[in-house]
Write a protein that holds these residues in place. Structure first.
Motif, PDB file in Angstrom:
ATOM      1  N   TRP A 120       0.999  -0.894  -0.661  1.00 21.93           N
ATOM      2  CA  TRP A 120      -0.303   0.294  -0.478  1.00 21.93           C
ATOM      3  C   TRP A 120       0.920   0.842  -0.131  1.00 21.93           C
ATOM      4  O   TRP A 120       1.803   0.591   0.325  1.00 21.93           O
ATOM      5  CB  TRP A 120      -1.178  -0.179   1.066  1.00 21.93           C
ATOM      6  CG  TRP A 120      -0.100  -0.155   2.498  1.00 21.93           C
ATOM      7  CD1 TRP A 120       0.162   1.096   3.249  1.00 21.93           C
ATOM      8  CD2 TRP A 120       0.098  -1.630   3.326  1.00 21.93           C
ATOM      9  NE1 TRP A 120       0.536   0.140   4.725  1.00 21.93           N
ATOM     10  CE2 TRP A 120       0.845  -0.621   4.346  1.00 21.93           C
ATOM     11  CE3 TRP A 120      -0.043  -2.372   3.312  1.00 21.93           C
ATOM     12  CZ2 TRP A 120       1.389  -2.108   4.604  1.00 21.93           C
ATOM     13  CZ3 TRP A 120       0.727  -3.524   4.023  1.00 21.93           C
ATOM     14  CH2 TRP A 120       1.437  -2.989   4.884  1.00 21.93           C
ATOM     15  N   LEU A 121       0.125   2.610  -0.139  1.00 21.95           N
ATOM     16  CA  LEU A 121       1.390   3.603  -0.357  1.00 21.95           C
ATOM     17  C   LEU A 121       1.006   4.319   1.042  1.00 21.95           C
ATOM     18  O   LEU A 121      -0.171   4.073   2.016  1.00 21.95           O
ATOM     19  CB  LEU A 121       0.393   4.571  -0.966  1.00 21.95           C
ATOM     20  CG  LEU A 121       0.663   4.262  -2.166  1.00 21.95           C
ATOM     21  CD1 LEU A 121      -0.458   5.051  -3.429  1.00 21.95           C
ATOM     22  CD2 LEU A 121       1.793   4.195  -3.304  1.00 21.95           C
ATOM     23  N   ASP A 154       8.610  12.092   4.195  1.00 23.02           N
ATOM     24  CA  ASP A 154       8.162  13.327   3.695  1.00 23.02           C
ATOM     25  C   ASP A 154       7.297  14.187   2.516  1.00 23.02           C
ATOM     26  O   ASP A 154       7.446  14.521   1.397  1.00 23.02           O
ATOM     27  CB  ASP A 154       9.576  13.771   2.360  1.00 23.02           C
ATOM     28  CG  ASP A 154      10.949  13.144   3.902  1.00 23.02           C
ATOM     29  OD1 ASP A 154      11.058  13.426   4.815  1.00 23.02           O
ATOM     30  OD2 ASP A 154      11.702  12.134   3.624  1.00 23.02           O
ATOM     31  N   GLY A 155       5.843  13.850   2.474  1.00 21.47           N
ATOM     32  CA  GLY A 155       5.257  14.524   1.877  1.00 21.47           C
ATOM     33  C   GLY A 155       5.489  13.874   0.281  1.00 21.47           C
ATOM     34  O   GLY A 155       4.013  14.154   0.045  1.00 21.47           O
ATOM     35  N   MET A 156       5.713  12.645   0.544  1.00 20.58           N
ATOM     36  CA  MET A 156       5.146  11.463  -1.190  1.00 20.58           C
ATOM     37  C   MET A 156       5.146  10.499  -0.904  1.00 20.58           C
ATOM     38  O   MET A 156       5.765   9.841  -0.069  1.00 20.58           O
ATOM     39  CB  MET A 156       7.199  11.861  -1.548  1.00 20.58           C
ATOM     40  CG  MET A 156       7.907  13.554  -2.165  1.00 20.58           C
ATOM     41  SD  MET A 156       6.573  14.182  -3.608  1.00 20.58           S
ATOM     42  CE  MET A 156       6.941  13.275  -4.567  1.00 20.58           C
ATOM     43  N   PRO A 157       3.799  10.178  -1.762  1.00 15.51           N
ATOM     44  CA  PRO A 157       3.994   8.878  -1.774  1.00 15.51           C
ATOM     45  C   PRO A 157       4.977   7.826  -2.068  1.00 15.51           C
ATOM     46  O   PRO A 157       6.254   7.771  -2.896  1.00 15.51           O
ATOM     47  CB  PRO A 157       3.384   8.553  -2.527  1.00 15.51           C
ATOM     48  CG  PRO A 157       3.404   9.761  -3.569  1.00 15.51           C
ATOM     49  CD  PRO A 157       4.181  10.435  -3.532  1.00 15.51           C
ATOM     50  N   ARG A 158       5.038   6.993  -0.752  1.00 11.54           N
ATOM     51  CA  ARG A 158       5.909   5.865  -1.210  1.00 11.54           C
ATOM     52  C   ARG A 158       5.129   4.307  -0.634  1.00 11.54           C
ATOM     53  O   ARG A 158       3.949   4.821  -0.066  1.00 11.54           O
ATOM     54  CB  ARG A 158       7.153   5.532   0.059  1.00 11.54           C
ATOM     55  CG  ARG A 158       7.989   6.917  -0.452  1.00 11.54           C
ATOM     56  CD  ARG A 158       9.196   6.536  -1.744  1.00 11.54           C
ATOM     57  NE  ARG A 158      10.151   7.797  -1.833  1.00 11.54           N
ATOM     58  CZ  ARG A 158      11.393   7.993  -1.501  1.00 11.54           C
ATOM     59  NH1 ARG A 158      11.381   7.127  -0.289  1.00 11.54           N
ATOM     60  NH2 ARG A 158      12.110   8.747  -1.088  1.00 11.54           N
ATOM     61  N   CYS A 159       6.414   3.608  -1.777  1.00 13.15           N
ATOM     62  CA  CYS A 159       5.622   1.999  -1.041  1.00 13.15           C
ATOM     63  C   CYS A 159       5.715   1.733  -0.329  1.00 13.15           C
ATOM     64  O   CYS A 159       6.648   1.861   0.743  1.00 13.15           O
ATOM     65  CB  CYS A 159       6.600   1.060  -2.376  1.00 13.15           C
ATOM     66  SG  CYS A 159       5.169  -0.688  -2.185  1.00 13.15           S
ATOM     67  N   SER A 160       4.669   0.684   0.325  1.00 13.37           N
ATOM     68  CA  SER A 160       5.468   0.050   1.881  1.00 13.37           C
ATOM     69  C   SER A 160       5.946  -0.620   1.902  1.00 13.37           C
ATOM     70  O   SER A 160       6.577  -0.959   3.299  1.00 13.37           O
ATOM     71  CB  SER A 160       4.170  -0.319   2.379  1.00 13.37           C
ATOM     72  OG  SER A 160       3.204  -1.448   1.438  1.00 13.37           O
ATOM     73  N   CYS A 161       6.801  -1.091   1.092  1.00 12.20           N
ATOM     74  CA  CYS A 161       8.160  -2.093   0.890  1.00 12.20           C
ATOM     75  C   CYS A 161       9.098  -1.355   1.585  1.00 12.20           C
ATOM     76  O   CYS A 161      10.293  -2.315   1.247  1.00 12.20           O
ATOM     77  CB  CYS A 161       8.022  -2.845  -0.409  1.00 12.20           C
ATOM     78  SG  CYS A 161       8.886  -1.602  -1.763  1.00 12.20           S
ATOM     79  N   GLY A 162       9.198   0.519   1.363  1.00 13.46           N
ATOM     80  CA  GLY A 162      10.066   0.050   1.401  1.00 13.46           C
ATOM     81  C   GLY A 162      11.081   0.707   0.576  1.00 13.46           C
ATOM     82  O   GLY A 162      12.564   1.658   0.766  1.00 13.46           O
ATOM     83  N   MET A 221       6.079  -1.170  -8.843  1.00 15.93           N
ATOM     84  CA  MET A 221       5.176  -1.103  -8.871  1.00 15.93           C
ATOM     85  C   MET A 221       4.383  -0.239  -7.652  1.00 15.93           C
ATOM     86  O   MET A 221       3.490  -1.768  -6.435  1.00 15.93           O
ATOM     87  CB  MET A 221       4.440  -2.379  -8.899  1.00 15.93           C
ATOM     88  CG  MET A 221       2.827  -2.351  -9.361  1.00 15.93           C
ATOM     89  SD  MET A 221       1.802  -3.380  -9.429  1.00 15.93           S
ATOM     90  CE  MET A 221       2.598  -3.714 -11.946  1.00 15.93           C
ATOM     91  N   PRO A 222       4.479   0.558  -7.101  1.00 11.67           N
ATOM     92  CA  PRO A 222       4.444   1.218  -6.281  1.00 11.67           C
ATOM     93  C   PRO A 222       2.754   1.083  -5.047  1.00 11.67           C
ATOM     94  O   PRO A 222       2.005   1.894  -6.230  1.00 11.67           O
ATOM     95  CB  PRO A 222       4.762   3.019  -5.834  1.00 11.67           C
ATOM     96  CG  PRO A 222       5.894   3.033  -7.196  1.00 11.67           C
ATOM     97  CD  PRO A 222       5.339   1.895  -8.316  1.00 11.67           C
ATOM     98  N   GLY A 223       2.850   0.067  -4.129  1.00  6.31           N
ATOM     99  CA  GLY A 223       1.420  -0.091  -4.082  1.00  6.31           C
ATOM    100  C   GLY A 223       0.475  -0.923  -4.370  1.00  6.31           C
ATOM    101  O   GLY A 223      -0.320  -1.188  -4.213  1.00  6.31           O
ATOM    102  N   ALA A 224       1.344  -1.757  -5.069  1.00  2.88           N
ATOM    103  CA  ALA A 224       0.547  -2.936  -5.968  1.00  2.88           C
ATOM    104  C   ALA A 224       0.778  -4.048  -6.209  1.00  2.88           C
ATOM    105  O   ALA A 224       1.157  -4.311  -7.577  1.00  2.88           O
ATOM    106  CB  ALA A 224      -0.210  -2.386  -6.793  1.00  2.88           C
ATOM    107  N   HIS A 225       2.322  -4.685  -5.396  1.00  2.00           N
ATOM    108  CA  HIS A 225       2.638  -5.476  -5.516  1.00  2.00           C
ATOM    109  C   HIS A 225       2.366  -6.685  -4.415  1.00  2.00           C
ATOM    110  O   HIS A 225       2.122  -6.583  -3.429  1.00  2.00           O
ATOM    111  CB  HIS A 225       4.153  -5.302  -6.222  1.00  2.00           C
ATOM    112  CG  HIS A 225       4.798  -4.656  -5.261  1.00  2.00           C
ATOM    113  ND1 HIS A 225       5.764  -5.965  -3.971  1.00  2.00           N
ATOM    114  CD2 HIS A 225       5.423  -3.605  -4.793  1.00  2.00           C
ATOM    115  CE1 HIS A 225       6.583  -4.623  -3.632  1.00  2.00           C
ATOM    116  NE2 HIS A 225       6.083  -3.905  -3.448  1.00  2.00           N
ATOM    117  N   PRO A 226       3.192  -7.334  -4.594  1.00  2.00           N
ATOM    118  CA  PRO A 226       2.595  -8.701  -3.335  1.00  2.00           C
ATOM    119  C   PRO A 226       3.549  -8.236  -1.735  1.00  2.00           C
ATOM    120  O   PRO A 226       5.367  -7.679  -2.031  1.00  2.00           O
ATOM    121  CB  PRO A 226       3.658 -10.109  -3.263  1.00  2.00           C
ATOM    122  CG  PRO A 226       2.937 -10.031  -5.361  1.00  2.00           C
ATOM    123  CD  PRO A 226       3.330  -8.622  -5.552  1.00  2.00           C
ATOM    124  N   VAL A 227       3.175  -9.189  -0.918  1.00  2.09           N
ATOM    125  CA  VAL A 227       4.372  -8.201   0.479  1.00  2.09           C
ATOM    126  C   VAL A 227       4.938  -9.243   0.697  1.00  2.09           C
ATOM    127  O   VAL A 227       6.181  -9.144   1.194  1.00  2.09           O
ATOM    128  CB  VAL A 227       2.772  -8.014   1.933  1.00  2.09           C
ATOM    129  CG1 VAL A 227       3.583  -8.094   3.151  1.00  2.09           C
ATOM    130  CG2 VAL A 227       2.187  -6.829   1.472  1.00  2.09           C
TER     131      VAL A 227
END
Length: 220
Positions: free
Chosen positions: A44-45, A49-57, A63-69
């Motif tokens: 997820w997103l 620092d005010g920018m969207p990053r993927c939860s994977c770090g 594919m930020p926010g849309a790949h398997p954990v």
């Protein structure tokens, strides 16, 4: 009636498009209950620092926010609404991912070629399944399982070189993101042709490959 992000809309302007946990959970449950599709939660997103990053770090996530954990995501995919509710209760912002190669495969083509082919298919009155449009300008045509094994020969038999076409089929071991999943700040996956009772029975890849390959050839 199925009604999850069912029409194409413009991209969101916010740095991180809002992804309501309730709508994601409800959509995932509908896919399981109404379409009998397996689903599993993805990344997820998050705001960094005010920018969207993927939860994977990973800063360079493709594919930020849309790949398997998890690496064992295939074993996590479920057709149980009860399990779905438990999974999204743990992370309400998780993307919705659908494994291919089970109840459907997906033929992946560029947006321009996809709309060209779709118009031609509709004139030909071909039977079509659901079709999605992704924020990175790809279209996924849902077809019967087995397409990934057949598509290379189907394309070659029609005089095309698969290497020359921006066309591929996703089958066992792959997945697609489902509406209303969002990629970074680019917008949401949306239905071009939403799931309905009329398209519950999916077409075979062989029925769609000619207009899709022709459109991809013109789009080169």
């Amino acid at each position: 009636m199925f009604n999850v992000e069912e029409t194409i809309a413009g991209p969101q302007a916010a740095p991180i498009p809002q992804q309501r946990g309730g709508s994601l959970l409800e959509a995932a449950v509908r896919y399981v209950q109404e379409r009998h599709w397996d689903v599993f939660p993805g990344t997820w997103l998050e705001a960094v620092d005010g920018m969207p990053r993927c939860s994977c770090g990973r800063a360079a996530c493709r594919m930020p926010g849309a790949h398997p954990v998890r690496q064992d995501w295939a074993t996590q995919a479920t057709g149980s609404a009860t399990v779905v509710r438990r999974l999204w209760a743990g992370q309400p912002k998780a993307s919705i991912l659908l494994p291919t190669g089970r109840t459907f495969d997906a033929i992946d083509v560029p947006e321009t070629a996809g709309f060209l082919a779709l118009a031609r298919m509709e004139r030909m009155e071909l039977t079509l399944g659901p079709v999605t449009l992704t924020p990175d300008r790809r279209m996924w045509f849902f077809v019967l399982p087995g397409a990934s094994a057949k598509v290379p020969d189907l394309v070659r038999n029609r005089g095309w070189s698969l290497d020359s076409l921006d066309l591929s089929a996703l089958g066992e071991g792959s997945y697609v993101a489902a509406p209303p999943t969002r990629y970074a700040a680019r917008g949401a996956v949306q239905w071009v042709r939403r799931p309905t009772d009329a398209n519950r029975w999916l077409p075979d890849a062989e029925e769609l490959i000619s207009p899709l390959a022709y459109a991809c050839g013109r789009d080169r």
